[in-house]
Design a protein around this motif. Structure first.
Motif, PDB file in Angstrom:
ATOM      1  N   MET A   1       0.885  -1.216   0.013  1.00 51.88           N
ATOM      2  CA  MET A   1       0.134  -0.340  -0.052  1.00 51.88           C
ATOM      3  C   MET A   1       0.712   0.810   0.081  1.00 51.88           C
ATOM      4  SD  MET A   1      -1.096   0.062   3.862  1.00 51.88           S
ATOM      5  CE  MET A   1      -1.866   1.427   3.994  1.00 51.88           C
ATOM      6  N   GLY A   2       2.572   1.187   0.477  1.00 54.50           N
ATOM      7  CA  GLY A   2       3.107   2.054   0.052  1.00 54.50           C
ATOM      8  C   GLY A   2       4.534   2.324   0.437  1.00 54.50           C
ATOM      9  N   VAL A   3       5.004   2.539   0.763  1.00 59.01           N
ATOM     10  CA  VAL A   3       6.277   2.621  -0.070  1.00 59.01           C
ATOM     11  C   VAL A   3       7.284   3.655   0.578  1.00 59.01           C
ATOM     12  CG1 VAL A   3       6.771   1.605  -1.799  1.00 59.01           C
ATOM     13  CG2 VAL A   3       7.436   3.657  -1.914  1.00 59.01           C
ATOM     14  N   GLU A   4       8.503   3.635   1.296  1.00 62.89           N
ATOM     15  CA  GLU A   4       9.941   4.134   2.074  1.00 62.89           C
ATOM     16  C   GLU A   4      10.574   4.145   1.263  1.00 62.89           C
ATOM     17  OE1 GLU A   4       9.960   6.350   5.146  1.00 62.89           O
ATOM     18  OE2 GLU A   4       8.417   5.715   5.937  1.00 62.89           O
ATOM     19  N   ALA A   5      10.983   5.975   0.946  1.00 63.58           N
ATOM     20  CA  ALA A   5      11.924   5.842  -0.097  1.00 63.58           C
ATOM     21  C   ALA A   5      12.664   7.233   0.925  1.00 63.58           C
ATOM     22  CB  ALA A   5      11.813   5.987  -1.263  1.00 63.58           C
ATOM     23  N   ASN A   6      14.271   7.233  -0.270  1.00 59.66           N
ATOM     24  CA  ASN A   6      15.544   8.296   0.207  1.00 59.66           C
ATOM     25  C   ASN A   6      14.894   9.264  -1.916  1.00 59.66           C
ATOM     26  OD1 ASN A   6      16.849   9.869   1.646  1.00 59.66           O
ATOM     27  ND2 ASN A   6      18.523   9.429   0.309  1.00 59.66           N
ATOM     28  N   LEU A   7      14.653  10.126  -1.654  1.00 59.12           N
ATOM     29  CA  LEU A   7      14.800  10.992  -2.842  1.00 59.12           C
ATOM     30  C   LEU A   7      15.827  12.017  -3.464  1.00 59.12           C
ATOM     31  CD1 LEU A   7      11.441  12.145  -3.842  1.00 59.12           C
ATOM     32  CD2 LEU A   7      12.381   9.768  -4.964  1.00 59.12           C
ATOM     33  N   THR A   8      16.966  11.859  -4.149  1.00 57.86           N
ATOM     34  CA  THR A   8      17.602  12.985  -4.347  1.00 57.86           C
ATOM     35  C   THR A   8      17.668  13.794  -5.781  1.00 57.86           C
ATOM     36  OG1 THR A   8      19.094  11.625  -2.560  1.00 57.86           O
ATOM     37  CG2 THR A   8      20.186  13.185  -4.479  1.00 57.86           C
ATOM     38  N   VAL A   9      17.531  15.192  -5.610  1.00 56.57           N
ATOM     39  CA  VAL A   9      17.891  15.667  -6.750  1.00 56.57           C
ATOM     40  C   VAL A   9      19.113  15.829  -6.848  1.00 56.57           C
ATOM     41  CG1 VAL A   9      15.506  16.046  -6.509  1.00 56.57           C
ATOM     42  CG2 VAL A   9      16.744  17.402  -5.902  1.00 56.57           C
ATOM     43  N   THR A  10      19.788  16.548  -8.279  1.00 55.40           N
ATOM     44  CA  THR A  10      20.785  16.535  -8.498  1.00 55.40           C
ATOM     45  C   THR A  10      21.193  17.833 -10.336  1.00 55.40           C
ATOM     46  OG1 THR A  10      23.161  16.791  -8.827  1.00 55.40           O
ATOM     47  CG2 THR A  10      21.925  15.120  -9.941  1.00 55.40           C
ATOM     48  N   ASP A  11      21.762  18.289 -10.697  1.00 56.85           N
ATOM     49  CA  ASP A  11      22.207  19.138 -12.125  1.00 56.85           C
ATOM     50  C   ASP A  11      21.098  19.232 -12.525  1.00 56.85           C
ATOM     51  OD1 ASP A  11      23.605  19.432 -13.879  1.00 56.85           O
ATOM     52  OD2 ASP A  11      23.641  17.386 -15.022  1.00 56.85           O
ATOM     53  N   ALA A  12      20.108  20.247 -11.546  1.00 53.76           N
ATOM     54  CA  ALA A  12      18.829  21.322 -11.641  1.00 53.76           C
ATOM     55  C   ALA A  12      19.794  22.562 -12.423  1.00 53.76           C
ATOM     56  CB  ALA A  12      18.175  21.407 -10.300  1.00 53.76           C
ATOM     57  N   ASP A  13      18.828  22.449 -13.349  1.00 54.46           N
ATOM     58  CA  ASP A  13      18.817  23.713 -14.615  1.00 54.46           C
ATOM     59  C   ASP A  13      18.564  25.712 -13.992  1.00 54.46           C
ATOM     60  OD1 ASP A  13      20.298  21.983 -16.065  1.00 54.46           O
ATOM     61  OD2 ASP A  13      18.252  21.866 -17.709  1.00 54.46           O
ATOM     62  N   GLU A  14      17.793  24.698 -13.256  1.00 52.46           N
ATOM     63  CA  GLU A  14      16.889  26.545 -12.099  1.00 52.46           C
ATOM     64  C   GLU A  14      16.235  25.722 -11.456  1.00 52.46           C
ATOM     65  OE1 GLU A  14      12.409  26.759 -14.328  1.00 52.46           O
ATOM     66  OE2 GLU A  14      14.089  26.767 -16.111  1.00 52.46           O
ATOM     67  N   SER A  15      16.452  26.676 -10.499  1.00 50.93           N
ATOM     68  CA  SER A  15      15.734  26.432  -8.663  1.00 50.93           C
ATOM     69  C   SER A  15      14.319  25.762  -8.964  1.00 50.93           C
ATOM     70  CB  SER A  15      15.607  27.835  -8.254  1.00 50.93           C
ATOM     71  OG  SER A  15      16.813  28.532  -8.385  1.00 50.93           O
ATOM     72  N   GLY A  16      13.451  24.887  -7.966  1.00 54.06           N
ATOM     73  CA  GLY A  16      12.362  24.610  -8.247  1.00 54.06           C
ATOM     74  C   GLY A  16      12.852  23.582  -7.076  1.00 54.06           C
ATOM     75  N   TYR A  17      11.274  22.832  -7.275  1.00 49.22           N
ATOM     76  CA  TYR A  17      10.758  21.730  -6.709  1.00 49.22           C
ATOM     77  C   TYR A  17      10.058  20.953  -6.938  1.00 49.22           C
ATOM     78  CZ  TYR A  17       6.698  24.338  -6.850  1.00 49.22           C
ATOM     79  OH  TYR A  17       5.299  24.458  -6.595  1.00 49.22           O
ATOM     80  N   LEU A  18       9.884  19.385  -6.710  1.00 56.65           N
ATOM     81  CA  LEU A  18       9.734  18.330  -7.232  1.00 56.65           C
ATOM     82  C   LEU A  18       8.339  17.613  -6.108  1.00 56.65           C
ATOM     83  CD1 LEU A  18      11.796  15.549  -8.008  1.00 56.65           C
ATOM     84  CD2 LEU A  18      10.858  17.540  -9.146  1.00 56.65           C
ATOM     85  N   THR A  19       7.025  17.493  -6.260  1.00 50.57           N
ATOM     86  CA  THR A  19       6.213  16.987  -5.391  1.00 50.57           C
ATOM     87  C   THR A  19       5.634  15.543  -5.714  1.00 50.57           C
ATOM     88  OG1 THR A  19       4.843  19.431  -6.024  1.00 50.57           O
ATOM     89  CG2 THR A  19       4.043  17.091  -4.784  1.00 50.57           C
ATOM     90  N   VAL A  20       5.986  14.567  -4.750  1.00 54.95           N
ATOM     91  CA  VAL A  20       5.258  12.977  -4.812  1.00 54.95           C
ATOM     92  C   VAL A  20       4.196  12.805  -4.008  1.00 54.95           C
ATOM     93  CG1 VAL A  20       5.889  11.158  -4.001  1.00 54.95           C
ATOM     94  CG2 VAL A  20       7.800  12.682  -4.449  1.00 54.95           C
ATOM     95  N   PHE A  21       3.388  12.578  -4.871  1.00 58.16           N
ATOM     96  CA  PHE A  21       1.458  12.117  -4.621  1.00 58.16           C
ATOM     97  C   PHE A  21       1.086   9.736  -5.249  1.00 58.16           C
ATOM     98  CE2 PHE A  21       2.009  14.676  -8.717  1.00 58.16           C
ATOM     99  CZ  PHE A  21       0.720  13.627  -9.373  1.00 58.16           C
TER     100      PHE A  21
END
Length: 435
Positions: free
Chosen positions: A357-377
């Motif tokens: 029904m769900g997961v436990e995880a670690n998310l990493t972002v790298t090498d972005a071209d500009e400022s921002g954010y990710l939304t997980v759902f």
């Protein structure tokens, strides 16, 4: 049980900020690693319920009194696997027992990991047992740049019991760094509280709700046991807590309302003027509230509720004994495109992890071209995308955050990229299953 991992992994949900995210500068991500194929077998722990704790410090390599196994204060060296008991101290004489802070039969623990005083950019990886000398893990838990103090919440299977305490292992990939570990909860067979997935919801934003910045050495109280959120009977809540626009270097500590503030333990460490988010798991006070303490200066605080534990929950947790990398866009697929939604297959499609029904995880972002954010759902077609975010970033940064999310009936969840192209790395640490 034995389970088989599939392609991708995933994450929690938390916030969308208009202010700048974490510090500029590059922090080395874990090496590019191919995603685990759908047929790769993986050991998992027995399904277990949850017990929350106030933050309890079990390691601080800066203080010999808080290095229970050796009582020697020193930073971790490059390429070092450092094993430590989940204990506040150990006898140096027979029977050489340790003062464990968790029961001996726990299957996994939830630990807030802080890296401080690093001499170079790098990462830590938290695991159950040490690897062979000269090797390094295929996954990462926390990323940092030289001189930075940064935290991340990590859920990890425990290693064997020794000296009456379970142990875990910290790997440092490069340079030297001090490490601080605060235990905030554990999974144990027979524990009655279970995971309850929620639609991520922002319950406080001091920038817009009239409360203003939280002052130094001050506490603010938040109502988290709320029927409209699905947390009416929650015993612990999963939050994403963000500090932004701080006037001093400081930290936030979350704890149950009505309880003394922990003598040690922090959840969010942030430098002046920057925006830092971290996932937080905290028990709920008898009045249905939690407290958040700010150590110094003034800072805006944003709180998103993303999950809960309690008698109404349905999910038991099975931790991967060895976390696996299930998505690395540097290796395949390329950067996430702007304003795009990416569906990730987090649960194997071969039926080897039934009733997930769900997961436990670690998310990493790298090498972005500009400022921002990710939304997980949870996923497309599963209701409206929440007005929250999971990971905030700026160009040149490597930023990680823990993530807890429900999955669809197909075992997928979604990641929405609100800004320019960015690489995504997703490491899976376990599954929530029913039954």
């Amino acid at each position: 049980m034995r389970a088989r991992t599939a392609v991708s992994l995933a994450a929690l949900a938390a916030l969308s900020l208009t202010t700048p995210a974490l510090a500029a500068g590059v922090a080395t991500a874990a090496p590019a690693t191919p995603a685990a194929p759908a047929t790769a077998a993986a050991d998992v722990t027995a399904p277990a319920g949850f017990t929350g704790m106030v933050p309890t410090r079990v390691l601080d390599t800066r203080d010999f009194n808080k290095v229970p196994a050796t009582r020697t204060a020193r930073p971790l060296q490059a390429g070092e696997y450092f094993s430590t008991p989940l204990a506040t101290g150990c006898h140096s004489h027979p029977p050489q027992e340790c003062y464990s802070v968790v029961p001996a039969d726990v299957t996994a623990v939830v630990v807030n990991v802080t890296a401080t005083n690093p001499t170079t950019d790098g990462f830590l990886s938290i695991g159950s047992v040490p690897g062979q000398p000269g090797t390094r893990p295929a996954t990462s838990s926390i990323n940092f740049k030289a001189g930075q103090t940064v935290s991340n919440l990590v859920t990890v299977a425990v290693g064997p019991v020794s000296r009456t305490s379970p142990w875990i292992t910290v790997y440092n990939n490069w340079g030297t760094t001090d490490v601080v570990l605060d235990v905030v909860g554990y999974y144990r067979p027979g524990a009655t509280d279970r995971y309850g997935p929620l639609n991520p919801t922002r319950i406080a934003d001091s920038r817009t709700d009239g409360t203003g910045r939280l002052g130094g050495d001050a506490v603010r109280t938040y109502q988290v046991r709320r029927p409209e959120l699905g947390t009416a009977n929650a015993t612990s809540v999963i939050l994403n807590v963000t500090a932004t626009d701080g006037t001093w270097d400081s930290y936030l500590t979350a704890y149950p309302s009505g309880s003394p503030r922990p003598a040690s333990g922090s959840n969010v460490n942030f430098p002046v003027g920057r925006t830092v988010a971290n996932q937080v798991v905290v028990p709920v006070g008898a009045d249905g509230k939690i407290d958040i303490y700010n150590h110094a200066g003034w800072a805006h605080v944003i709180v998103d509720v993303v999950g809960s534990y309690g008698p109404d929950g349905q999910g038991l947790f099975s931790a991967l004994r060895t976390p696996v990398r299930i998505r690395d866009s540097r290796e395949a697929g390329g950067k996430l495109l702007p304003l795009s939604t990416t569906d990730l297959q987090a649960v194997p499609t071969d039926g080897s992890v039934p009733n997930a029904m769900g997961v436990e995880a670690n998310l990493t972002v790298t090498d972005a071209d500009e400022s921002g954010y990710l939304t997980v759902f949870r996923g497309q077609g599963q209701g409206t995308r929440p007005d929250t975010s999971t990971v905030n970033f700026e160009p040149g940064q490597t930023v990680a955050n823990s993530a807890t999310t429900a999955v669809t009936g197909r075992g997928t969840y979604s990641v929405y990229n609100h800004s320019g192209p960015v690489h995504l790395i997703a490491d899976l640490t376990g599954y929530f299953v029913t039954g």
